[in-house]
Scaffold this motif. Sequence first.
Motif, mmCIF file in Angstrom:
data_model
loop_
_atom_site.group_PDB
_atom_site.id
_atom_site.type_symbol
_atom_site.label_atom_id
_atom_site.label_comp_id
_atom_site.label_asym_id
_atom_site.label_seq_id
_atom_site.Cartn_x
_atom_site.Cartn_y
_atom_site.Cartn_z
ATOM 1 N N PHE A 41 0.815 -1.208 0.000
ATOM 2 C CA PHE A 41 0.000 0.000 0.000
ATOM 3 C C PHE A 41 0.853 1.264 0.000
ATOM 4 O O PHE A 41 0.514 2.249 -0.663
ATOM 5 C CB PHE A 41 -0.961 -0.001 1.196
ATOM 6 N N ASP A 42 1.968 1.242 0.700
ATOM 7 C CA ASP A 42 2.868 2.388 0.660
ATOM 8 C C ASP A 42 3.378 2.599 -0.758
ATOM 9 O O ASP A 42 3.472 3.731 -1.247
ATOM 10 C CB ASP A 42 4.046 2.176 1.620
ATOM 11 N N HIS A 43 3.697 1.497 -1.438
ATOM 12 C CA HIS A 43 4.180 1.584 -2.813
ATOM 13 C C HIS A 43 3.105 2.165 -3.730
ATOM 14 O O HIS A 43 3.399 3.029 -4.576
ATOM 15 C CB HIS A 43 4.584 0.190 -3.306
ATOM 16 N N MET A 44 1.865 1.720 -3.574
ATOM 17 C CA MET A 44 0.793 2.217 -4.431
ATOM 18 C C MET A 44 0.463 3.677 -4.136
ATOM 19 O O MET A 44 0.044 4.423 -5.035
ATOM 20 C CB MET A 44 -0.448 1.340 -4.295
ATOM 21 N N ARG A 45 0.670 4.102 -2.898
ATOM 22 C CA ARG A 45 0.506 5.527 -2.609
ATOM 23 C C ARG A 45 1.581 6.341 -3.319
ATOM 24 O O ARG A 45 1.325 7.472 -3.768
ATOM 25 C CB ARG A 45 0.539 5.761 -1.094
ATOM 26 N N LYS A 46 2.776 5.774 -3.440
ATOM 27 C CA LYS A 46 3.837 6.448 -4.201
ATOM 28 C C LYS A 46 3.460 6.538 -5.675
ATOM 29 O O LYS A 46 3.716 7.558 -6.329
ATOM 30 C CB LYS A 46 5.160 5.698 -4.026
ATOM 31 N N VAL A 47 2.874 5.470 -6.188
ATOM 32 C CA VAL A 47 2.405 5.493 -7.576
ATOM 33 C C VAL A 47 1.394 6.618 -7.757
ATOM 34 O O VAL A 47 1.478 7.406 -8.705
ATOM 35 C CB VAL A 47 1.783 4.140 -7.978
ATOM 36 N N ARG A 48 0.430 6.710 -6.848
ATOM 37 C CA ARG A 48 -0.584 7.767 -6.934
ATOM 38 C C ARG A 48 0.068 9.151 -6.875
ATOM 39 O O ARG A 48 -0.318 10.067 -7.628
ATOM 40 C CB ARG A 48 -1.604 7.612 -5.819
ATOM 41 N N VAL A 59 -6.307 -1.173 -9.414
ATOM 42 C CA VAL A 59 -5.697 -2.131 -8.487
ATOM 43 C C VAL A 59 -6.608 -3.339 -8.362
ATOM 44 O O VAL A 59 -7.820 -3.209 -8.150
ATOM 45 C CB VAL A 59 -5.463 -1.491 -7.107
ATOM 46 N N GLN A 60 -6.030 -4.533 -8.456
ATOM 47 C CA GLN A 60 -6.816 -5.769 -8.528
ATOM 48 C C GLN A 60 -6.969 -6.445 -7.166
ATOM 49 O O GLN A 60 -6.021 -6.504 -6.378
ATOM 50 C CB GLN A 60 -6.156 -6.739 -9.506
ATOM 51 N N VAL A 61 -8.165 -6.977 -6.943
ATOM 52 C CA VAL A 61 -8.400 -7.800 -5.767
ATOM 53 C C VAL A 61 -7.825 -9.196 -6.006
ATOM 54 O O VAL A 61 -7.610 -9.609 -7.142
ATOM 55 C CB VAL A 61 -9.905 -7.902 -5.430
ATOM 56 N N THR A 62 -7.577 -9.904 -4.914
ATOM 57 C CA THR A 62 -7.024 -11.262 -5.026
ATOM 58 C C THR A 62 -7.992 -12.337 -4.554
ATOM 59 O O THR A 62 -7.767 -13.525 -4.788
ATOM 60 C CB THR A 62 -5.722 -11.386 -4.213
ATOM 61 N N ALA A 63 -9.068 -11.933 -3.892
ATOM 62 C CA ALA A 63 -10.039 -12.895 -3.362
ATOM 63 C C ALA A 63 -10.802 -13.582 -4.492
ATOM 64 O O ALA A 63 -10.885 -13.066 -5.613
ATOM 65 C CB ALA A 63 -11.014 -12.190 -2.422
ATOM 66 N N THR A 64 -11.374 -14.724 -4.182
ATOM 67 C CA THR A 64 -12.154 -15.470 -5.168
ATOM 68 C C THR A 64 -13.649 -15.478 -4.853
ATOM 69 O O THR A 64 -14.455 -15.873 -5.706
ATOM 70 C CB THR A 64 -11.659 -16.921 -5.258
ATOM 71 N N LYS A 65 -14.028 -15.068 -3.659
ATOM 72 C CA LYS A 65 -15.430 -14.987 -3.260
ATOM 73 C C LYS A 65 -15.875 -13.527 -3.245
ATOM 74 O O LYS A 65 -15.121 -12.641 -2.855
ATOM 75 C CB LYS A 65 -15.645 -15.600 -1.876
ATOM 76 N N ALA A 66 -17.125 -13.291 -3.665
ATOM 77 C CA ALA A 66 -17.624 -11.925 -3.811
ATOM 78 C C ALA A 66 -17.499 -11.117 -2.523
ATOM 79 O O ALA A 66 -17.059 -9.961 -2.541
ATOM 80 C CB ALA A 66 -19.077 -11.965 -4.282
ATOM 81 N N GLU A 67 -17.890 -11.723 -1.409
ATOM 82 C CA GLU A 67 -17.855 -10.995 -0.141
ATOM 83 C C GLU A 67 -16.437 -10.552 0.203
ATOM 84 O O GLU A 67 -16.222 -9.434 0.718
ATOM 85 C CB GLU A 67 -18.422 -11.870 0.979
ATOM 86 N N ALA A 73 -11.762 -4.514 -1.745
ATOM 87 C CA ALA A 73 -11.987 -3.236 -2.418
ATOM 88 C C ALA A 73 -12.067 -2.096 -1.412
ATOM 89 O O ALA A 73 -11.484 -1.017 -1.615
ATOM 90 C CB ALA A 73 -13.272 -3.299 -3.242
ATOM 91 N N GLU A 74 -12.762 -2.341 -0.322
ATOM 92 C CA GLU A 74 -12.871 -1.318 0.728
ATOM 93 C C GLU A 74 -11.505 -1.007 1.335
ATOM 94 O O GLU A 74 -11.177 0.159 1.587
ATOM 95 C CB GLU A 74 -13.855 -1.793 1.799
ATOM 96 N N ARG A 75 -10.698 -2.046 1.545
ATOM 97 C CA ARG A 75 -9.360 -1.847 2.112
ATOM 98 C C ARG A 75 -8.469 -1.080 1.125
ATOM 99 O O ARG A 75 -7.729 -0.171 1.522
ATOM 100 C CB ARG A 75 -8.734 -3.208 2.435
ATOM 101 N N ILE A 76 -8.543 -1.429 -0.151
ATOM 102 C CA ILE A 76 -7.724 -0.753 -1.163
ATOM 103 C C ILE A 76 -8.028 0.737 -1.198
ATOM 104 O O ILE A 76 -7.122 1.579 -1.191
ATOM 105 C CB ILE A 76 -7.968 -1.389 -2.556
ATOM 106 N N CYS A 77 -9.314 1.081 -1.221
ATOM 107 C CA CYS A 77 -9.691 2.493 -1.282
ATOM 108 C C CYS A 77 -9.375 3.225 0.018
ATOM 109 O O CYS A 77 -9.041 4.410 0.000
ATOM 110 C CB CYS A 77 -11.172 2.628 -1.638
ATOM 111 N N LYS A 78 -9.460 2.532 1.134
ATOM 112 C CA LYS A 78 -9.108 3.147 2.406
ATOM 113 C C LYS A 78 -7.616 3.444 2.475
ATOM 114 O O LYS A 78 -7.192 4.509 2.954
ATOM 115 C CB LYS A 78 -9.505 2.221 3.563
ATOM 116 N N GLU A 79 -6.787 2.514 1.981
ATOM 117 C CA GLU A 79 -5.335 2.657 2.083
ATOM 118 C C GLU A 79 -4.754 3.580 1.011
ATOM 119 O O GLU A 79 -3.716 4.209 1.241
ATOM 120 C CB GLU A 79 -4.674 1.280 1.969
ATOM 121 N N ILE A 80 -5.395 3.651 -0.140
ATOM 122 C CA ILE A 80 -4.857 4.489 -1.226
ATOM 123 C C ILE A 80 -5.734 5.736 -1.360
ATOM 124 O O ILE A 80 -5.370 6.791 -0.868
ATOM 125 C CB ILE A 80 -4.782 3.693 -2.545
#
Length: 225
Positions: A41-48, A59-67, A73-80
């Motif tokens: 996440f620190d790296h992706m903030r540098k990208v931004r 940024v892609q999710v890695t989970a295989t189940k919708a939930e 997705a919520e974590r990605i947007c919170k961190e970036i």
Amino acid sequence: MEFLLDTVNLEEIKKGIEYMPIVGITSNPSIVKKSAPEDFFDHMRKVRHIIGKERTLHVQVTATKAEDMIKEAERICKEIDEDVYIKVPTSLEGIKAMKILKQKGFHITATAIYTTMQAYMALEAGAEYLAPYCNRIANLGGDYRELIENVAFKINTEGYQCKILAASFHALSQVEDALNAGTQSVTVPYSILETIFKNPNINKAVTDFNNDWFSVYDEDILNLK
């Protein structure tokens, strides 16, 4: 027409946006593995920080189940930041996740598209970008150009607010084919885009022009110093 870079290499990103009309950055777990940042996440903030808010970040999710995709997705947007486009694989679970994420106001990029029907499902689920895997489709004996043509026709005739973001390229010729087939966007490794300008005829033409110019003028009269 949009050009995006398929990389999280900071130096490639800096050089890409300095020299080329790059409008965004895409990533996936395999792309991230190449750079292997200690703190993702620190790296992706540098990208931004490098690309600014005027360019898109996918940024892609890695989970295989919708939930779990939704939680990621919520974590990605919170961190970036909330402007990140969440890349969701176009699986059955992924379509379910896209529908829910759309209702929650997330930006969605549907990825891992191999068939026209996958793309149609993602369109109806609310994706804003569709990422067909061109080289992988070709390796399986499919025709990514036909897929792009079909989906572009559907988008244009039925008024979907969505763009095709062609991905997975092995050579520059595939990028050109995808653009000619009607894709609105392409995401390409920096090394492939760079080959556009490695044609020796370009340098020869510039050298010939300069030789002709300086055969007439002893100094560069166009220099505005």
